[in-house]
Design an enzyme around this catalytic site. Structure first.
Site, PDB file in Angstrom:
ATOM      1  N   LYS A 150       0.810  -1.305   0.180  1.00 12.78           N
ATOM      2  CA  LYS A 150      -0.211  -0.006   0.062  1.00 12.78           C
ATOM      3  C   LYS A 150       0.832   1.246   0.030  1.00 12.78           C
TER       4      LYS A 150
ATOM      5  N   THR B 263       5.139 -12.370  15.095  1.00  9.99           N
ATOM      6  CA  THR B 263       6.000 -11.722  16.174  1.00  9.99           C
ATOM      7  C   THR B 263       6.184 -12.574  17.634  1.00  9.99           C
ATOM      8  N   ASP B 264       7.274 -12.574  18.034  1.00 12.47           N
ATOM      9  CA  ASP B 264       7.230 -13.145  19.397  1.00 12.47           C
ATOM     10  C   ASP B 264       6.426 -12.153  20.548  1.00 12.47           C
ATOM     11  N   GLU B 265       6.106 -11.052  20.098  1.00 14.62           N
ATOM     12  CA  GLU B 265       5.495 -10.124  20.884  1.00 14.62           C
ATOM     13  C   GLU B 265       4.012 -10.770  21.389  1.00 14.62           C
TER      14      GLU B 265
ATOM     15  N   PRO C 254       3.462   2.757  27.651  1.00 14.20           N
ATOM     16  CA  PRO C 254       2.127   2.312  28.288  1.00 14.20           C
ATOM     17  C   PRO C 254       2.242   0.674  27.940  1.00 14.20           C
TER      18      PRO C 254
ATOM     19  N   TYR D  50      -0.942  -3.620  18.932  1.00 12.99           N
ATOM     20  CA  TYR D  50      -0.235  -4.145  17.548  1.00 12.99           C
ATOM     21  C   TYR D  50      -0.018  -5.646  18.098  1.00 12.99           C
ATOM     22  N   SER D  51       0.375  -5.871  19.328  1.00  9.73           N
ATOM     23  CA  SER D  51       0.564  -7.408  19.457  1.00  9.73           C
ATOM     24  C   SER D  51      -0.659  -8.240  19.475  1.00  9.73           C
TER      25      SER D  51
ATOM     26  N   ASP E  24      -3.903  -2.154  -1.171  1.00 10.33           N
ATOM     27  CA  ASP E  24      -4.172  -2.335   0.270  1.00 10.33           C
ATOM     28  C   ASP E  24      -4.561  -3.835   0.328  1.00 10.33           C
TER      29      ASP E  24
ATOM     30  N   ASP F 193       7.839   6.078  30.449  1.00 13.51           N
ATOM     31  CA  ASP F 193       7.665   4.643  29.825  1.00 13.51           C
ATOM     32  C   ASP F 193       6.602   4.682  28.798  1.00 13.51           C
TER      33      ASP F 193
ATOM     34  N   LYS G 102      -1.601  -8.959  16.183  1.00 19.34           N
ATOM     35  CA  LYS G 102      -0.722 -10.167  15.373  1.00 19.34           C
ATOM     36  C   LYS G 102      -1.332 -11.513  15.911  1.00 19.34           C
TER      37      LYS G 102
ATOM     38  N   ALA H  10       1.878  -5.168   7.449  1.00 18.74           N
ATOM     39  CA  ALA H  10       1.391  -4.842   8.588  1.00 18.74           C
ATOM     40  C   ALA H  10       1.677  -3.364   9.210  1.00 18.74           C
TER      41      ALA H  10
HETATM   42  P1  NAD Z   1       7.466  -2.125   8.258  1.00 14.83           P
HETATM   43  O1  NAD Z   1       6.585  -1.284   8.888  1.00 14.83           O
HETATM   44  O2  NAD Z   1       9.071  -1.830   7.914  1.00 14.83           O
HETATM   45  O3  NAD Z   1       6.819  -2.627   6.609  1.00 14.83           O
HETATM   46  C1  NAD Z   1       5.405  -2.722   6.590  1.00 14.83           C
HETATM   47  C2  NAD Z   1       5.023  -2.697   4.890  1.00 14.83           C
HETATM   48  O4  NAD Z   1       3.922  -2.953   4.896  1.00 14.83           O
HETATM   49  C3  NAD Z   1       5.213  -1.421   4.487  1.00 14.83           C
HETATM   50  O5  NAD Z   1       6.005  -1.278   3.253  1.00 14.83           O
HETATM   51  C4  NAD Z   1       3.942  -0.807   4.092  1.00 14.83           C
HETATM   52  O6  NAD Z   1       3.596   0.151   3.460  1.00 14.83           O
HETATM   53  C5  NAD Z   1       3.081  -2.228   3.873  1.00 14.83           C
HETATM   54  N1  NAD Z   1       1.703  -2.193   4.553  1.00 14.83           N
HETATM   55  C6  NAD Z   1       1.190  -1.670   5.628  1.00 14.83           C
HETATM   56  N2  NAD Z   1      -0.194  -1.848   5.502  1.00 14.83           N
HETATM   57  C7  NAD Z   1      -0.656  -2.315   4.155  1.00 14.83           C
HETATM   58  C8  NAD Z   1      -1.613  -2.690   3.609  1.00 14.83           C
HETATM   59  N3  NAD Z   1      -3.002  -2.251   4.416  1.00 14.83           N
HETATM   60  N4  NAD Z   1      -1.766  -3.008   2.458  1.00 14.83           N
HETATM   61  C9  NAD Z   1      -0.469  -3.395   1.875  1.00 14.83           C
HETATM   62  N5  NAD Z   1       0.525  -3.165   2.419  1.00 14.83           N
HETATM   63  C10 NAD Z   1       0.620  -2.457   3.497  1.00 14.83           C
HETATM   64  O7  NAD Z   1       7.467  -3.603   8.809  1.00 14.83           O
HETATM   65  P2  NAD Z   1       8.532  -4.558   8.994  1.00 14.83           P
HETATM   66  O8  NAD Z   1       9.354  -4.191  10.191  1.00 14.83           O
HETATM   67  O9  NAD Z   1       9.341  -5.052   7.982  1.00 14.83           O
HETATM   68  O10 NAD Z   1       7.647  -5.833   9.597  1.00 14.83           O
HETATM   69  C11 NAD Z   1       7.116  -6.832   8.525  1.00 14.83           C
HETATM   70  C12 NAD Z   1       6.357  -8.018   9.076  1.00 14.83           C
HETATM   71  O11 NAD Z   1       6.984  -8.359  10.159  1.00 14.83           O
HETATM   72  C13 NAD Z   1       4.884  -7.471   9.976  1.00 14.83           C
HETATM   73  O12 NAD Z   1       4.317  -8.195   9.749  1.00 14.83           O
HETATM   74  C14 NAD Z   1       5.728  -7.440  11.595  1.00 14.83           C
HETATM   75  O13 NAD Z   1       4.676  -7.741  12.509  1.00 14.83           O
HETATM   76  C15 NAD Z   1       6.340  -8.708  11.218  1.00 14.83           C
HETATM   77  N6  NAD Z   1       7.481  -8.508  12.282  1.00 14.83           N
HETATM   78  C16 NAD Z   1       8.506  -7.622  12.510  1.00 14.83           C
HETATM   79  C17 NAD Z   1       9.661  -7.761  13.320  1.00 14.83           C
HETATM   80  C18 NAD Z   1      10.504  -6.284  13.621  1.00 14.83           C
HETATM   81  O14 NAD Z   1      11.577  -6.422  14.448  1.00 14.83           O
HETATM   82  N7  NAD Z   1      10.479  -5.467  12.850  1.00 14.83           N
HETATM   83  C19 NAD Z   1       9.796  -8.716  14.118  1.00 14.83           C
HETATM   84  C20 NAD Z   1       9.024  -9.888  14.005  1.00 14.83           C
HETATM   85  C21 NAD Z   1       7.912  -9.756  13.268  1.00 14.83           C
HETATM   86  O1  DAU Z   2       9.863  -8.417  19.042  1.00 14.75           O
HETATM   87  C1  DAU Z   2       9.394  -8.263  17.747  1.00 14.75           C
HETATM   88  C2  DAU Z   2       8.800  -6.805  17.326  1.00 14.75           C
HETATM   89  O2  DAU Z   2       9.867  -5.894  17.664  1.00 14.75           O
HETATM   90  C3  DAU Z   2       8.156  -6.421  16.096  1.00 14.75           C
HETATM   91  O3  DAU Z   2       7.010  -7.255  16.153  1.00 14.75           O
HETATM   92  C4  DAU Z   2       7.629  -5.239  16.014  1.00 14.75           C
HETATM   93  O4  DAU Z   2       6.998  -5.052  14.745  1.00 14.75           O
HETATM   94  C5  DAU Z   2       8.888  -4.396  15.974  1.00 14.75           C
HETATM   95  O5  DAU Z   2       8.643  -3.037  16.166  1.00 14.75           O
HETATM   96  C6  DAU Z   2       9.327  -4.819  17.270  1.00 14.75           C
HETATM   97  O6  DAU Z   2       8.697  -4.417  18.536  1.00 14.75           O
HETATM   98  P1  DAU Z   2       9.418  -3.480  19.840  1.00 14.75           P
HETATM   99  O7  DAU Z   2       8.386  -2.739  20.823  1.00 14.75           O
HETATM  100  O8  DAU Z   2      10.210  -4.388  20.740  1.00 14.75           O
HETATM  101  O9  DAU Z   2      10.705  -2.697  19.192  1.00 14.75           O
HETATM  102  P2  DAU Z   2      10.997  -0.985  19.378  1.00 14.75           P
HETATM  103  O10 DAU Z   2      12.137  -0.900  18.482  1.00 14.75           O
HETATM  104  O11 DAU Z   2       9.844  -0.052  19.214  1.00 14.75           O
HETATM  105  O12 DAU Z   2      11.446  -0.972  20.779  1.00 14.75           O
HETATM  106  C7  DAU Z   2      12.494  -1.672  21.316  1.00 14.75           C
HETATM  107  C8  DAU Z   2      12.756  -1.689  22.904  1.00 14.75           C
HETATM  108  O13 DAU Z   2      13.130  -0.160  22.877  1.00 14.75           O
HETATM  109  C9  DAU Z   2      11.434  -1.547  23.710  1.00 14.75           C
HETATM  110  O14 DAU Z   2      11.578  -1.843  24.849  1.00 14.75           O
HETATM  111  C10 DAU Z   2      10.974  -0.006  23.513  1.00 14.75           C
HETATM  112  C11 DAU Z   2      12.349   0.771  23.657  1.00 14.75           C
HETATM  113  N1  DAU Z   2      12.625   1.992  23.220  1.00 14.75           N
HETATM  114  C12 DAU Z   2      11.969   2.100  21.816  1.00 14.75           C
HETATM  115  C13 DAU Z   2      12.027   3.375  20.977  1.00 14.75           C
HETATM  116  C14 DAU Z   2      11.502   3.537  19.855  1.00 14.75           C
HETATM  117  C15 DAU Z   2      12.983   2.880  23.628  1.00 14.75           C
HETATM  118  O15 DAU Z   2      13.418   2.829  25.100  1.00 14.75           O
HETATM  119  N2  DAU Z   2      13.049   4.140  23.110  1.00 14.75           N
HETATM  120  C16 DAU Z   2      12.482   4.420  22.052  1.00 14.75           C
HETATM  121  O16 DAU Z   2      12.662   5.771  21.406  1.00 14.75           O
END
Ligand code: NAD
Ligand code: DAU
Length: 335
Positions: free
Chosen positions: A33, A124-126, A273, A149-150, A58, A271, A153, A82
Site C-alpha cells: 500500500k 512476532t514474538d510479541e 504504556p 499491535y501485538s 491495500d 515509559d 498479530k 502490517a
Molecule cells: P514495516 O513497517 O517496515 O513495513 C510494513 C510494510 O507493509 C510497508 O511497506 C507498508 O507500506 C506495508 N503495508 C502496511 N499496511 C498495508 C496494507 N494495508 N496493504 C498493503 N501493504 C501494507 O514492517 P517490518 O518491520 O518490515 O515488518 C514486516 C512484518 O514482520 C510485519 O508483519 C511485522 O509484524 C513482522 N515482524 C516484524 C519484526 C521487526 O522487528 N520489525 C519482528 C517480527 C515480526
Molecule cells: O519483538 C518483535 C517486535 O519488535 C516486532 O513485532 C515489532 O514490529 C517491532 O516494532 C519490535 O517491537 P518493539 O516494541 O520491541 O520494538 P521497538 O524498536 O519499538 O522498541 C524496542 C525497545 O526499545 C522497547 O523496549 C522500547 C524501547 N524504546 C523504543 C523506542 C522507539 C525506547 O526505549 N526508546 C525509543 O525511542
C-alpha cells in the site's frame, strides 16, 4: 515458483525480496500500500529485474487482491504487510485493526479462493507478551499480547491457523524476535538511536532502559522465512529468535561506543504504556526441523547496520523531512 509478497516495500519484506531474487526460477509480485513505512527506494536494486513486479494496493481491498491474484496466479504467498510499530498502535489503533486483522482476513480469503499451495503468515514474538526470567517461550506458550499491535498479530495468527484447522488451507505462522539491519524505518529502537547519535541528538530511553529484547539480523530472519516457505509443515508455528538477549541500555551503549558519541546523549523519558519487560524465545523447533540458525552475531550486525546508515544519509534525510510525501507523489505517483 510464482510468489506473492505483501508489504515488500517495508524493512523486512524488501530484504526478503532482495534475497529471493537470487533464485532465477522465482517470479515475485510485491503488493504494498506504500504507507509511511513503505519505501520503493528499498527496492531500487531490483526494480528493473524481469522476475520482479510491483502493484500498489491495500491488502484489505478485496477487489484489488482478487485482481492481483488473478493477474499473477501465485503458488505461494508470504504475508509481511502490517502496521508494525507498537508506539503508533498505542496512539492510533485503527490502521492496526484495518491492516493486521481485516487485511489478513481478506488476504487469507483470496488466497484460499485461488488455491495457493503455501501461505506464510509473518508474525512476532510479541504475541507471547512479557516472559519472566528464566523462561523462554516455545510455540505452545500461552498468548498474552500487551499492545494493540501485538493483540492484532495474535488475532491474525489465530485466524490464519484456523484456516488450516477448518479448511486444511496450507498456512504456516512464523514468530520472530526484534529485527535490525539496513533500511529499517527510524522509528524503531536501533535505527532511531543510530540516526540520532550520528546527528548528536538526544537518545530517548523509555523508563529505566532495562527491558530485554532478543536481536535478530534481518537477513537471518529472511533465510528462516525461506526455509519455512520451502520446508515448514502446514498448520505449524515456527519461532525465529536471534539467540542474543540484551537490555535496551546495553544496545544503546554499543551504538554510542561504535559511533564514538558520549553517554550524555542518553535521555530517560516516560515509559511506554503496557511496556513488555522481557521477550525470550525458544527457536529449537526451526533449528532442529529446518536446520536454520542465525549466522550474523550482534556485534557484526550492528557494525554493518551503523555503516549502512552512515553511507545512506540521503535515504534517512528524506524520511526526516516533510519532503517525504512530496518526494513520493513526484517519484511514484499512484503506482
Ligand atoms: P514495516 O513497517 O517496515 O513495513 C510494513 C510494510 O507493509 C510497508 O511497506 C507498508 O507500506 C506495508 N503495508 C502496511 N499496511 C498495508 C496494507 N494495508 N496493504 C498493503 N501493504 C501494507 O514492517 P517490518 O518491520 O518490515 O515488518 C514486516 C512484518 O514482520 C510485519 O508483519 C511485522 O509484524 C513482522 N515482524 C516484524 C519484526 C521487526 O522487528 N520489525 C519482528 C517480527 C515480526
Ligand atoms: O519483538 C518483535 C517486535 O519488535 C516486532 O513485532 C515489532 O514490529 C517491532 O516494532 C519490535 O517491537 P518493539 O516494541 O520491541 O520494538 P521497538 O524498536 O519499538 O522498541 C524496542 C525497545 O526499545 C522497547 O523496549 C522500547 C524501547 N524504546 C523504543 C523506542 C522507539 C525506547 O526505549 N526508546 C525509543 O525511542
Amino acid at each position: 515458483m510464482k510468489l506473492l509478497v505483501t508489504g515488500g516495500a517495508g524493512f523486512i519484506g524488501s530484504a526478503f525480496i532482495r534475497l529471493v531474487l537470487g533464485d532465477p526460477t522465482v517470479q515475485i509480485l510485491n503488493v504494498d500500500k506504500l504507507t509511511y513505512a513503505g519505501n520503493l527506494d528499498n527496492l531500487r536494486s531490483v526494480e528493473n529485474n524481469p522476475q520482479y513486479a510491483f502493484v500498489r494496493a491495500d491488502v484489505a481491498d478485496r477487489a484489488a487482491m482478487r485482481d492481483a491474484f488473478e493477474h499473477h496466479r501465485p503458488e505461494t504467498v508470504v504475508h509481511f504487510a502490517a502496521e508494525s510499530h507498537v508506539d503508533r498502535s498505542i496512539l492510533n489503533p485503527q490502521p492496526v485493526f484495518d491492516t493486521n486483522l481485516a487485511g489478513t482476513f481478506t488476504l487469507l480469503e483470496t488466497a484460499r479462493a485461488f488455491g495457493v499451495a503455501r501461505f506464510v503468515h509473518v508474525s512476532t514474538d510479541e504475541v507471547y507478551g512479557s516472559i519472566e526470567t528464566p523462561l523462554e517461550a516455545d510455540e505452545a506458550y500461552p498468548l498474552k499480547p500487551s499492545s494493540p499491535y501485538s493483540a492484532s498479530k495474535a488475532g491474525s495468527d489465530l485466524l490464519a491457523l484456523s484456516y488450516f484447522t477448518t479448511y486444511r488451507f496450507p498456512v504456516v505462522v512464523t514468530r520472530a524476535s526484534n529485527n535490525y539491519g539496513p533500511y529499517q524505518f527510524p522509528e524503531k529502537l536501533l535505527p532511531l538511536m543510530i540516526s540520532n547519535a550520528l546527528q548528536d541528538r538526544p537518545l530517548p530511553v523509555y523508563g529505566d532502559g532495562q527491558q530485554i529484547r532478543d536481536w535478530l539480523y534481518v537477513d537471518d530472519h529472511c533465510r528462516a522465512i525461506l526455509a519455512v516457505l520451502g520446508g515448514g509443515r502446514d498448520g505449524q508455528i515456527y519461532n525465529i529468535g536471534g539467540s542474543r538477549s540484551l537490555a535496551n541500555l546495553d544496545v544503546i551503549g554499543a551504538i554510542l561506543s561504535a559511533t564514538g558519541k558520549p553517554e550524555s546523549l542518553i535521555q530517560h523519558v516516560g515509559d511506554r504504556p503496557g511496556h513488555d519487560r522481557r521477550y525470550a524465545l525458544s527457536s529449537r523447533k526451526i533449528m532442529s526441523e529446518l536446520q536454520w540458525a542465525p549466522l550474523v552475531d550482534f556485534e557484526d550486525g550492528l557494525r554493518r547496520t551503523i555503516r549502512w546508515y552512515q553511507d545512506n544519509e540521503p535515504w534517512l534525510e528524506h524520511l526526516r523531512t516533510g519532503e517525504y510525501q512530496r518526494y513520493y507523489a513526484e517519484n511514484y505517483g499512484n503506482r
